[in-house]
Design an enzyme around this catalytic site. Structure first.
Site, PDB file in Angstrom:
ATOM      1  N   GLU A  59     -23.102  25.731  21.085  1.00  0.00           N
ATOM      2  CA  GLU A  59     -22.500  24.986  19.974  1.00  0.00           C
ATOM      3  C   GLU A  59     -22.840  25.625  18.629  1.00  0.00           C
ATOM      4  O   GLU A  59     -22.020  25.612  17.708  1.00  0.00           O
ATOM      5  CB  GLU A  59     -22.964  23.528  20.004  1.00  0.00           C
ATOM      6  CG  GLU A  59     -22.399  22.709  21.143  1.00  0.00           C
ATOM      7  CD  GLU A  59     -23.081  22.983  22.471  1.00  0.00           C
ATOM      8  OE1 GLU A  59     -24.160  23.638  22.471  1.00  0.00           O
ATOM      9  OE2 GLU A  59     -22.544  22.558  23.515  1.00  0.00           O
ATOM     10  N   PRO A 267     -30.659  35.804  31.646  1.00  0.00           N
ATOM     11  CA  PRO A 267     -30.910  34.371  31.848  1.00  0.00           C
ATOM     12  C   PRO A 267     -30.660  33.579  30.572  1.00  0.00           C
ATOM     13  O   PRO A 267     -30.897  34.062  29.454  1.00  0.00           O
ATOM     14  CB  PRO A 267     -32.393  34.326  32.248  1.00  0.00           C
ATOM     15  CG  PRO A 267     -32.692  35.702  32.758  1.00  0.00           C
ATOM     16  CD  PRO A 267     -31.840  36.620  31.941  1.00  0.00           C
ATOM     17  N   ARG A 268     -30.190  32.362  30.731  1.00  0.00           N
ATOM     18  CA  ARG A 268     -29.834  31.523  29.593  1.00  0.00           C
ATOM     19  C   ARG A 268     -31.055  31.117  28.773  1.00  0.00           C
ATOM     20  O   ARG A 268     -31.006  31.090  27.549  1.00  0.00           O
ATOM     21  CB  ARG A 268     -29.108  30.269  30.113  1.00  0.00           C
ATOM     22  CG  ARG A 268     -28.763  29.218  29.055  1.00  0.00           C
ATOM     23  CD  ARG A 268     -27.566  29.610  28.253  1.00  0.00           C
ATOM     24  NE  ARG A 268     -27.082  28.516  27.415  1.00  0.00           N
ATOM     25  CZ  ARG A 268     -26.009  28.618  26.640  1.00  0.00           C
ATOM     26  NH1 ARG A 268     -25.323  29.738  26.599  1.00  0.00           N
ATOM     27  NH2 ARG A 268     -25.612  27.606  25.899  1.00  0.00           N
ATOM     28  N   GLU A 310     -28.778  39.474  21.836  1.00  0.00           N
ATOM     29  CA  GLU A 310     -28.052  40.695  22.181  1.00  0.00           C
ATOM     30  C   GLU A 310     -26.853  40.453  23.090  1.00  0.00           C
ATOM     31  O   GLU A 310     -26.175  41.417  23.465  1.00  0.00           O
ATOM     32  CB  GLU A 310     -28.995  41.689  22.878  1.00  0.00           C
ATOM     33  CG  GLU A 310     -30.089  42.261  21.998  1.00  0.00           C
ATOM     34  CD  GLU A 310     -30.811  43.402  22.688  1.00  0.00           C
ATOM     35  OE1 GLU A 310     -30.666  44.560  22.233  1.00  0.00           O
ATOM     36  OE2 GLU A 310     -31.513  43.150  23.679  1.00  0.00           O
ATOM     37  N   ASN A 334     -19.465  29.936  27.504  1.00  0.00           N
ATOM     38  CA  ASN A 334     -18.352  30.366  26.670  1.00  0.00           C
ATOM     39  C   ASN A 334     -17.634  31.599  27.230  1.00  0.00           C
ATOM     40  O   ASN A 334     -18.149  32.716  27.160  1.00  0.00           O
ATOM     41  CB  ASN A 334     -18.886  30.653  25.263  1.00  0.00           C
ATOM     42  CG  ASN A 334     -17.782  30.987  24.285  1.00  0.00           C
ATOM     43  OD1 ASN A 334     -16.599  30.888  24.604  1.00  0.00           O
ATOM     44  ND2 ASN A 334     -18.156  31.381  23.084  1.00  0.00           N
ATOM     45  N   GLU A 337     -16.175  34.472  24.319  1.00  0.00           N
ATOM     46  CA  GLU A 337     -16.940  35.553  23.687  1.00  0.00           C
ATOM     47  C   GLU A 337     -16.667  36.897  24.359  1.00  0.00           C
ATOM     48  O   GLU A 337     -16.284  37.867  23.680  1.00  0.00           O
ATOM     49  CB  GLU A 337     -18.431  35.228  23.687  1.00  0.00           C
ATOM     50  CG  GLU A 337     -19.259  36.221  22.888  1.00  0.00           C
ATOM     51  CD  GLU A 337     -20.700  35.750  22.705  1.00  0.00           C
ATOM     52  OE1 GLU A 337     -21.322  36.127  21.699  1.00  0.00           O
ATOM     53  OE2 GLU A 337     -21.210  35.018  23.577  1.00  0.00           O
TER      54      GLU A 337
END
Length: 426
Positions: A59, A267-268, A310, A334, A337
């Site tokens: 967000e 990884p998130r 990055e 997303n 992107e």
């Protein structure tokens, strides 16, 4: 109902704070701004601000174009941005530097919310996507702060959940609350849970307006030439627990046909970098960690991206982009992107957070949806062996993003009268 809700929130806030402290053992970002969780923090240093809330990293990134547009139109009005996660906070500070005051949103207890609003003194509140907090909205109304739900979306399942609580959530939509929904279906759902029909509008998805500057593309080319030039390379961005194991299974199958293939694994959440490294060791993959800053030897099978900020450049550097949170029931992240950067896009079966975007990209030939690791490996091989197909998919993605821009401009048309009204008030 509101009193019962507040009582429950008072009981849950200490548990939520204990969770923050526990997570801070592995990720010290959780220990930043601890007082902000209860509405403390320094008073706003300048005139009454525009306050924008974006719950987490995705967000925050989506809000970037809106924040910059507001700063360009109103350079004399400070912007305060709140988020709920350390990754969101880090992303906001990387995007805006000192031009925005970045804080954590307080828990939704009446006292915490009241302290927070008195400290920042907003002339306008903008909440990104779906964050319905009854006490926060009530305090905004009582203090005369107009509130905008921007880029708002609401699933059919959420409508049923909110309707079960009756007056609690119908009451959050005051006569001054404006809903700027992504789609006509979202607008209809917001009206169903109490939003004012005359103040509910459809603007599209501001994620289409995310900025992809030439600097990102150049950084991607530099990363490619420096670290993995000539190798078939795919990236798995924003991955979650239970997902990396499937991705590694797909990568192992891919390397049986393309032995030089390299996976960029991102990884998130930073607090999982260590556990993902352990998974790679357990699966006997040869890997290097991006944080060490070294080279990527030819025998490297996986580059573990254990750094922040990055992802966009790495999407630009890779041949194919898989977007995480979609092989496990998270809802997906997303897709726009990598599409905007010209990458061929792959995603898993779980995309409840962006069904409309997925449908558009698939229709345009810019993305493919896979069911599992086996199907992912097949699609990866097909794309990595066919540069023309990758190019066509990438160009289709760029065109789809460009054709759907303009949501931020439509959102500003709704916001500007509220800013003008706030200027006129003493």
């Amino acid at each position: 109902m509101r009193r019962l809700y507040s009582f429950c929130i008072y009981l849950l806030a200490p548990l939520a704070f204990a969770t923050v402290l526990w997570r801070g053992i592995r990720n010290r970002g959780y220990w930043q701004g601890l007082g902000e969780r209860f509405g403390f923090g320094p008073p706003a240093a300048r005139a009454r601000c525009i306050w924008l809330h974006a719950v987490s990293l995705g967000e925050v990134s989506a809000a970037a174009a809106l924040v910059r547009a507001l700063q360009a139109r109103h350079p004399d009005i400070p912007v305060i941005l709140t988020t709920a996660t350390p990754t969101g906070r880090a992303r906001a500070r990387a995007l805006f530097g000192e031009s925005a005051d970045v804080r954590f949103l307080p828990y939704d207890t009446p006292g915490s919310v009241r302290r927070f609003l008195r400290r920042i003194r907003p002339r306008l509140a903008i909440i990104m996507e779906t964050e319905l907090w009854p006490n926060l909205y009530s305090q905004c109304e009582s203090m005369g702060v107009p509130l905008v739900l921007a880029n708002a979306r609401l699933s059919a399942k959420s409508v049923s959940r909110y309707q079960r609580f009756g007056s609690l959530f119908r009451g959050v939509f005051s006569a001054t609350t404006l809903v700027a929904a992504q789609t006509a279906e979202d607008a209809m759902r917001f009206r169903a849970v109490g939003a004012q029909p005359g103040r509910t509008h459809v603007i599209g998805n501001v994620k289409f307006d995310q900025e992809v500057g030439p600097a990102v593309l150049e950084e991607g080319r530099t990363l490619r030439s420096r670290y993995f030039s000539g190798r078939p390379t795919w990236i798995a961005g924003s991955t979650h627990a239970g997902e990396e194991d499937q991705l590694l299974t797909a990568h192992a199958a891919l390397r049986r046909h393309l032995p030089q293939a390299l996976l960029l694994l991102v990884p998130r959440h930073p607090d999982r970098f260590g556990s993902v490294a352990e998974l790679l060791r357990g699966r006997e993959f040869t890997f290097v960690r991006r944080s060490l800053g070294g080279t990527v030897p030819m025998e490297t099978q996986v580059l573990l991206v254990d750094t922040m900020g990055e992802l966009a450049a790495l999407y630009a550097a890779a041949d194919v982009a898989f977007v995480g949170g979609s092989l496990v029931p998270v809802g997906g992240h997303n897709l726009l992107e990598p599409a905007a950067l010209g990458a061929a896009v792959l995603t898993g079966p779980f995309n409840s957070n962006g069904q409309d975007i997925l449908r558009l990209l698939v229709q345009q030939g810019a993305a493919m949806q896979v069911a599992d690791a086996q199907e992912l490996a097949v699609c990866l091989r097909r794309l990595l062996e066919d540069p023309d197909q990758r190019r066509r998919a990438g160009e289709s993605g760029r065109r789809a993003v460009e054709a759907n821009r303009g949501s931020v401009a439509r959102l500003l048309e709704l916001i500007e009268p509220l800013v003008a009204e706030a200027e006129a008030r003493p």
